[in-house]
Design a protein around this motif. Structure first.
Motif, PDB file in Angstrom:
ATOM      1  N   THR A  81       8.678   2.672  28.235  1.00  0.00           N
ATOM      2  CA  THR A  81       9.815   2.724  27.293  1.00  0.00           C
ATOM      3  C   THR A  81      11.157   2.800  27.997  1.00  0.00           C
ATOM      4  O   THR A  81      12.171   2.427  27.447  1.00  0.00           O
ATOM      5  CB  THR A  81       9.621   3.935  26.348  1.00  0.00           C
ATOM      6  N   ASP A  82      11.177   3.340  29.221  1.00  0.00           N
ATOM      7  CA  ASP A  82      12.414   3.594  29.969  1.00  0.00           C
ATOM      8  C   ASP A  82      13.342   4.481  29.144  1.00  0.00           C
ATOM      9  O   ASP A  82      13.013   5.632  28.869  1.00  0.00           O
ATOM     10  CB  ASP A  82      13.068   2.258  30.369  1.00  0.00           C
ATOM     11  N   HIS A  83      14.441   3.948  28.653  1.00  0.00           N
ATOM     12  CA  HIS A  83      15.482   4.719  27.951  1.00  0.00           C
ATOM     13  C   HIS A  83      15.093   5.152  26.536  1.00  0.00           C
ATOM     14  O   HIS A  83      15.829   5.901  25.906  1.00  0.00           O
ATOM     15  CB  HIS A  83      16.732   3.846  27.893  1.00  0.00           C
ATOM     16  N   ILE A  99       4.966   1.184  25.500  1.00  0.00           N
ATOM     17  CA  ILE A  99       4.481   1.467  26.859  1.00  0.00           C
ATOM     18  C   ILE A  99       5.537   0.998  27.868  1.00  0.00           C
ATOM     19  O   ILE A  99       5.901  -0.172  27.877  1.00  0.00           O
ATOM     20  CB  ILE A  99       3.139   0.723  27.117  1.00  0.00           C
ATOM     21  N   ILE A 149      -1.962  -3.892  32.306  1.00  0.00           N
ATOM     22  CA  ILE A 149      -1.889  -2.706  31.449  1.00  0.00           C
ATOM     23  C   ILE A 149      -2.858  -2.869  30.267  1.00  0.00           C
ATOM     24  O   ILE A 149      -3.575  -1.940  29.902  1.00  0.00           O
ATOM     25  CB  ILE A 149      -0.426  -2.480  30.951  1.00  0.00           C
ATOM     26  N   VAL A 200       5.561   5.494  33.228  1.00  0.00           N
ATOM     27  CA  VAL A 200       4.799   5.975  34.379  1.00  0.00           C
ATOM     28  C   VAL A 200       5.710   6.608  35.427  1.00  0.00           C
ATOM     29  O   VAL A 200       5.254   7.401  36.249  1.00  0.00           O
ATOM     30  CB  VAL A 200       3.952   4.824  34.980  1.00  0.00           C
ATOM     31  N   ASN A 201       6.981   6.249  35.410  1.00  0.00           N
ATOM     32  CA  ASN A 201       7.891   6.714  36.464  1.00  0.00           C
ATOM     33  C   ASN A 201       8.767   7.871  35.988  1.00  0.00           C
ATOM     34  O   ASN A 201       9.303   7.835  34.873  1.00  0.00           O
ATOM     35  CB  ASN A 201       8.758   5.546  36.946  1.00  0.00           C
ATOM     36  N   ARG A 215      17.543  -8.496  22.468  1.00  0.00           N
ATOM     37  CA  ARG A 215      16.140  -8.560  22.927  1.00  0.00           C
ATOM     38  C   ARG A 215      15.310  -7.455  22.268  1.00  0.00           C
ATOM     39  O   ARG A 215      14.226  -7.706  21.737  1.00  0.00           O
ATOM     40  CB  ARG A 215      16.100  -8.423  24.460  1.00  0.00           C
ATOM     41  N   MET A 229       8.564  -6.191  31.520  1.00  0.00           N
ATOM     42  CA  MET A 229       7.800  -6.196  32.789  1.00  0.00           C
ATOM     43  C   MET A 229       7.279  -7.618  33.029  1.00  0.00           C
ATOM     44  O   MET A 229       7.303  -8.445  32.118  1.00  0.00           O
ATOM     45  CB  MET A 229       6.588  -5.267  32.695  1.00  0.00           C
ATOM     46  N   THR A 236       5.988   5.994  26.229  1.00  0.00           N
ATOM     47  CA  THR A 236       5.411   6.374  27.516  1.00  0.00           C
ATOM     48  C   THR A 236       6.159   5.716  28.675  1.00  0.00           C
ATOM     49  O   THR A 236       6.749   4.653  28.510  1.00  0.00           O
ATOM     50  CB  THR A 236       3.929   5.946  27.621  1.00  0.00           C
ATOM     51  N   PRO A 246      12.701   6.961  34.645  1.00  0.00           N
ATOM     52  CA  PRO A 246      12.788   6.451  33.270  1.00  0.00           C
ATOM     53  C   PRO A 246      12.271   7.460  32.243  1.00  0.00           C
ATOM     54  O   PRO A 246      12.825   7.571  31.143  1.00  0.00           O
ATOM     55  CB  PRO A 246      11.884   5.207  33.294  1.00  0.00           C
ATOM     56  N   GLY A 282       2.841   8.702  32.148  1.00  0.00           N
ATOM     57  CA  GLY A 282       1.565   8.278  32.709  1.00  0.00           C
ATOM     58  C   GLY A 282       1.435   6.772  32.727  1.00  0.00           C
ATOM     59  O   GLY A 282       2.308   6.040  32.247  1.00  0.00           O
ATOM     60  N   ASP A 283       0.308   6.319  33.282  1.00  0.00           N
ATOM     61  CA  ASP A 283       0.085   4.898  33.538  1.00  0.00           C
ATOM     62  C   ASP A 283      -0.469   4.171  32.303  1.00  0.00           C
ATOM     63  O   ASP A 283      -1.563   4.491  31.818  1.00  0.00           O
ATOM     64  CB  ASP A 283      -0.906   4.790  34.706  1.00  0.00           C
ATOM     65  N   GLY A 284       0.267   3.193  31.830  1.00  0.00           N
ATOM     66  CA  GLY A 284      -0.196   2.264  30.799  1.00  0.00           C
ATOM     67  C   GLY A 284      -0.835   2.922  29.603  1.00  0.00           C
ATOM     68  O   GLY A 284      -0.297   3.877  29.026  1.00  0.00           O
ATOM     69  N   THR A 332       1.832  -7.712  35.078  1.00  0.00           N
ATOM     70  CA  THR A 332       1.793  -6.249  34.876  1.00  0.00           C
ATOM     71  C   THR A 332       1.371  -5.949  33.440  1.00  0.00           C
ATOM     72  O   THR A 332       0.536  -5.062  33.202  1.00  0.00           O
ATOM     73  CB  THR A 332       3.187  -5.634  35.158  1.00  0.00           C
TER      74      THR A 332
HETATM   75  C1  LIG Z   1      12.433  -2.833  33.017  1.00  0.00           C
HETATM   76  S1  LIG Z   1      11.818  -1.442  32.183  1.00  0.00           S
HETATM   77  C2  LIG Z   1      11.701  -2.007  30.520  1.00  0.00           C
HETATM   78  C3  LIG Z   1      12.026  -0.918  29.554  1.00  0.00           C
HETATM   79  C4  LIG Z   1      11.857  -1.274  28.097  1.00  0.00           C
HETATM   80  N1  LIG Z   1      10.463  -1.487  27.772  1.00  0.00           N
HETATM   81  C5  LIG Z   1      12.651  -2.500  27.748  1.00  0.00           C
HETATM   82  O1  LIG Z   1      12.049  -3.539  27.482  1.00  0.00           O
HETATM   83  O2  LIG Z   1      13.892  -2.431  27.756  1.00  0.00           O
HETATM   84  C6  LIG Z   1      10.100  -1.339  32.640  1.00  0.00           C
HETATM   85  C7  LIG Z   1       9.598   0.076  32.493  1.00  0.00           C
HETATM   86  O3  LIG Z   1       8.185   0.047  32.535  1.00  0.00           O
HETATM   87  C8  LIG Z   1       7.732   1.156  33.272  1.00  0.00           C
HETATM   88  N2  LIG Z   1       6.366   0.850  33.725  1.00  0.00           N
HETATM   89  C9  LIG Z   1       5.985  -0.045  34.660  1.00  0.00           C
HETATM   90  N3  LIG Z   1       4.641  -0.048  34.792  1.00  0.00           N
HETATM   91  C10 LIG Z   1       4.172   0.858  33.903  1.00  0.00           C
HETATM   92  C11 LIG Z   1       2.875   1.334  33.568  1.00  0.00           C
HETATM   93  N4  LIG Z   1       1.777   0.853  34.189  1.00  0.00           N
HETATM   94  N5  LIG Z   1       2.753   2.269  32.612  1.00  0.00           N
HETATM   95  C12 LIG Z   1       3.847   2.762  31.987  1.00  0.00           C
HETATM   96  N6  LIG Z   1       5.102   2.380  32.278  1.00  0.00           N
HETATM   97  C13 LIG Z   1       5.264   1.442  33.215  1.00  0.00           C
HETATM   98  C14 LIG Z   1       8.762   1.337  34.355  1.00  0.00           C
HETATM   99  O4  LIG Z   1       8.796   2.641  34.875  1.00  0.00           O
HETATM  100  C15 LIG Z   1      10.058   0.985  33.610  1.00  0.00           C
HETATM  101  O5  LIG Z   1      10.670   2.115  33.062  1.00  0.00           O
END
Ligand SMILES: C[S@@+](CC[C@H](N)C(=O)[O-])C[C@H]1O[C@@H](n2cnc3c(N)ncnc32)[C@H](O)[C@@H]1O
Length: 232
Positions: A25-27, A23, A101, A48-49, A6, A93, A46, A52, A74-76, A97
């Motif tokens: 990015t998690d890991h 945006i 964003i 937001v949480n 993926r 996401m 980036t 991650p 930060g957010d989005g 969502t």
């Molecule tokens: C399921 S993970 C997907 C991680 C990676 N993008 C991937 O596709 O493997 C979703 C990530 O998006 C982050 N996230 C959700 N809403 C967000 C926002 N508004 N701004 C930044 N990050 C956000 C979450 O904290 C989480 O780490």
């Protein structure tokens, strides 16, 4: 670094030499891959949480890429400045969502040349927003990983001709190019509609009857498309 299928599909849409913002990015596996493979000189990553974000920091430090991967919590798109990146990746996401964003800071999209999006659900809502807001669905692909099919959308500034809600739900480019996983994907969608219809059949409320009629029309059209694609 070997990327799961993926994430590799997302990386495949990144133009060589571009500055990407990933945006959510998690890991940070994708930014690390993009920099290490030489596709991107720099990536903004980036989340937001805090959890991650900390995971991303750890991976970036492990690969000694702190000077090439700019981590921001930060957010989005609020953590970006206009013109900092040419390519946005928003993956993993819900479609709603991702749409929110993108929609919340319109000025941030002015200088973006490519959106690489991977909605987990509600791809149709996301495509509808894209085509209403000056984005062309330049390409789409399906990726299978661990028994699940994922949709990847590449959008570029432009005018999309397809406006039919059902086609936007199914994926206009997936249908046109008859993606190798298209028939399996359509079978999944048909099964899901049949399941919802069998659940709705238990209710006799006016709302449920209206939903049944709408879903029956959608199911019939989807089955027609499936049969046509099966004969191509
Ligand atoms: C399921 S993970 C997907 C991680 C990676 N993008 C991937 O596709 O493997 C979703 C990530 O998006 C982050 N996230 C959700 N809403 C967000 C926002 N508004 N701004 C930044 N990050 C956000 C979450 O904290 C989480 O780490």
């Amino acid at each position: 670094m070997n990327l799961p299928r993926r994430l590799a599909a997302l990386a495949g849409y990144v133009p060589h030499g571009s500055i990407v913002a990933d945006i959510g990015t998690d890991h940070a596996f994708l930014p690390v891959y993009l920099v290490k493979s030489g596709v991107c000189p720099r990536v903004i990553a980036t989340d937001v949480n805090p959890g991650p974000f900390a995971a991303a920091e750890k991976v970036v430090t492990t690969y000694h890429l702190q000077d090439k991967i700019d981590l921001r919590c930060g957010d989005g798109l609020r953590v970006l400045q206009p013109g900092e990146a040419q390519v946005l990746i928003v993956a993993g996401m819900g479609g709603g969502t991702i749409r929110d964003i993108l929609a919340v800071v319109p000025a941030m999209l002015n200088q973006i040349r490519r959106l690489i999006l991977q909605p987990m659900v509600d791809a149709g809502d996301l495509r509808a927003w894209l085509v209403e807001n000056g984005w062309l669905l330049a390409d789409e692909m399906l990726v299978e990983e661990n028994g699940r099919i994922y949709v990847v959308i590449l959008a570029e500034p432009g005018t999309e001709q397809v406006r039919d809600p059902l086609l936007l739900e199914l994926g206009p480019r997936l249908l046109e190019k008859r993606d190798p996983l298209l028939l399996v994907y359509l079978e999944e969608i048909i099964r899901r509609h049949q399941h919802v219809l069998s659940e709705l059949a238990r209710s006799s409320s006016t709302g449920a009857r209206r939903k049944v009629r709408e879903l029956e029309v959608k199911l019939a059209r989807t089955e027609n498309i499936y049969n046509y694609q099966g004969r191509r």
